[in-house]
Design a protein around this motif. Structure first.
Motif, PDB file in Angstrom:
ATOM      1  N   GLU A 160      22.485  76.296  58.005  1.00 57.33           N
ATOM      2  CA  GLU A 160      22.178  77.609  58.608  1.00 57.33           C
ATOM      3  C   GLU A 160      22.990  78.710  57.923  1.00 57.33           C
ATOM      4  O   GLU A 160      23.202  79.785  58.452  1.00 57.33           O
ATOM      5  N   GLY A 182      15.734  75.712  53.257  1.00 56.35           N
ATOM      6  CA  GLY A 182      15.141  75.642  54.595  1.00 56.35           C
ATOM      7  C   GLY A 182      14.425  76.936  54.933  1.00 56.35           C
ATOM      8  O   GLY A 182      13.974  77.667  54.045  1.00 56.35           O
ATOM      9  N   GLU A 183      14.371  77.240  56.244  1.00 54.66           N
ATOM     10  CA  GLU A 183      13.622  78.411  56.711  1.00 54.66           C
ATOM     11  C   GLU A 183      14.524  79.642  56.774  1.00 54.66           C
ATOM     12  O   GLU A 183      15.625  79.571  57.307  1.00 54.66           O
ATOM     13  N   GLU A 227      14.430  82.275  58.617  1.00 55.12           N
ATOM     14  CA  GLU A 227      14.843  82.735  59.955  1.00 55.12           C
ATOM     15  C   GLU A 227      15.924  81.859  60.592  1.00 55.12           C
ATOM     16  O   GLU A 227      16.555  82.262  61.566  1.00 55.12           O
ATOM     17  N   ASP A 228      16.175  80.673  60.013  1.00 55.97           N
ATOM     18  CA  ASP A 228      17.247  79.823  60.556  1.00 55.97           C
ATOM     19  C   ASP A 228      18.638  80.238  60.058  1.00 55.97           C
ATOM     20  O   ASP A 228      19.653  79.733  60.548  1.00 55.97           O
TER      21      ASP A 228
END
Ligand code: 13P
Ligand code: SF4
Length: 368
Positions: A201, A216-217, A219-220
């Motif tokens: 994160e 990863g994403e 927004e994470d």
């Protein structure tokens, strides 16, 4: 002002006289000036300063303690700061208008603080706001310019030091969904990890490529780390830890959180300069310690703790070059310049910058 700009300013060249004086004479002269000036003079010294300088300081401390002490001192007319440029700027911001802060050598900058300038920061902010909207709170390590502190203050954020980073990052994440942490990616990463934020994160913002690096994403991403580091603490490696574990398995390894995540993860203990000093001083006689922090401090800890076996985690470690710029000749030069009324190297932060920077500093000081 970065190190090159500072070096080019007039008044930084040490006069010949100080190059030929004996250490003894210089020491006596410093002592005499201190006696003559009494409380009108205040000399704070960071733990990473040379022994020849620290022995004349009125107080010693880490970044947080020196900021607090500067904020409290209202009686000194002159504060001769034995540390690096960002610390002297912080002292100027926190002291009264009539108090003059002096840095004995203008070349005493900090390579980490130079890794984030205000233009890069403003561009980064615009980009990150486009990506995440109004969900980010900026936090800056005190090892940053006054202009960056002002930027952070203006945008609702705060400064942090290595001894209160966990409290400050936790506080910031209660205010907003994510943080931008400047300029030390390692302190930011180590701190966020310690309070339970997983590495996946965390993203890294590269100010040169002007891009956010993540897996990863998008927004994470909760913690946006500025791609900066301390050129001293980055010199402690996993190879150092592995070699030591093999050769001297009984050694305790203690490192500063400006070291890389992998090094901190392999070590036994990690914490700020004050934490390291405290741990060593309280350790039992006969214990063995490999320390991953600045060499002037490690040497001092070795000298003060003869009952313990203390070494540097990296056997080839040098002191911080910029901290080392403040030496006895520069200290004496600065003090004599006060008495002669021709002050060298005053540190004066522009009012408009100081007014916003103090917001960021006070948000920290009222919490720790
Ligand atoms: P602290 O004094 O907060 O431990 O910071 C270490 C440092 O690198 C100062 O420049
Ligand atoms: Fe800067 Fe690192 Fe030196 Fe501290 S030790 S002044 S962070 S370069």
């Amino acid at each position: 002002m970065n190190i090159l700009d500072m070096a080019s300013t007039a008044g930084h060249v040490l006069p010949e006289k100080y190059k030929t004086m004996s250490v003894e004479d210089m020491g006596k002269a410093v002592q005499n000036i201190k006696q003559r000036m009494g409380n009108r003079l205040y000399i704070p010294g960071h733990h990473y300063q040379r022994e020849e300088v620290i022995r004349f300081s009125d107080v010693t401390g880490d970044s947080l303690q020196l900021a607090q002490l500067s904020a409290q001192n209202r009686e000194a007319d002159y504060i001769v700061f034995c540390g690096v440029h960002f610390m002297a700027e912080t002292a100027d911001i926190l002291t009264e208008e009539g108090q003059t802060v002096i840095l004995p050598d203008m070349r005493a900058g900090c390579s980490m603080a130079d890794m984030a300038n205000i233009a890069q920061t403003e561009r980064a902010w615009t980009k990150l706001q486009e990506l995440f909207g109004d969900t980010i709170l900026p936090l800056t390590y005190v090892n940053s310019t006054a202009a960056i502190k002002a930027f952070v203050g203006k945008n609702g954020g705060a400064t942090v030091t290595s001894s209160n980073a966990q409290e400050m990052v936790s506080w910031a994440l209660e205010q907003k969904e994510r943080i931008l942490f400047l300029p030390d990616q390692h302190l930011g990463r180590n701190t966020a990890f310690d309070i339970g934020i997983p590495l996946n994160e965390m993203a890294v913002y590269d100010p040169h490529k002007e891009e956010l690096i993540y897996e990863g994403e998008l927004e994470d991403m909760k913690v946006l780390l500025w791609k900066g580091h301390c050129s001293v603490h980055e010199n402690f490696t996993t190879a150092n830890v592995e070699a030591l574990r093999k050769e001297q398995p009984a050694m305790n390894i203690i490192v500063h959180p400006e070291c890389r995540r992998e090094v901190v993860a392999l070590s036994d203990y990690a914490g700020s300069t004050s934490y390291i000093i405290d741990m060593i001083e309280k350790a039992e006689a006969g214990t063995a310690w490999a320390i991953g922090t600045e060499m002037n401090l490690v040497k001092r800890l070795i000298a003060k703790n003869p009952d313990k076996n203390i070494i540097s985690l990296n056997p080839n470690m040098c002191p911080c070059l910029t901290m080392n710029r403040i030496d006895l000749p520069h200290l004496l030069w600065a003090l004599e310049s006060i008495e002669q009324g021709t002050i060298i190297n005053p540190i004066k932060v522009e009012r408009s910058i100081a007014d916003n920077a103090i917001l960021a500093l006070n948000r920290m000081l009222e919490r720790v």
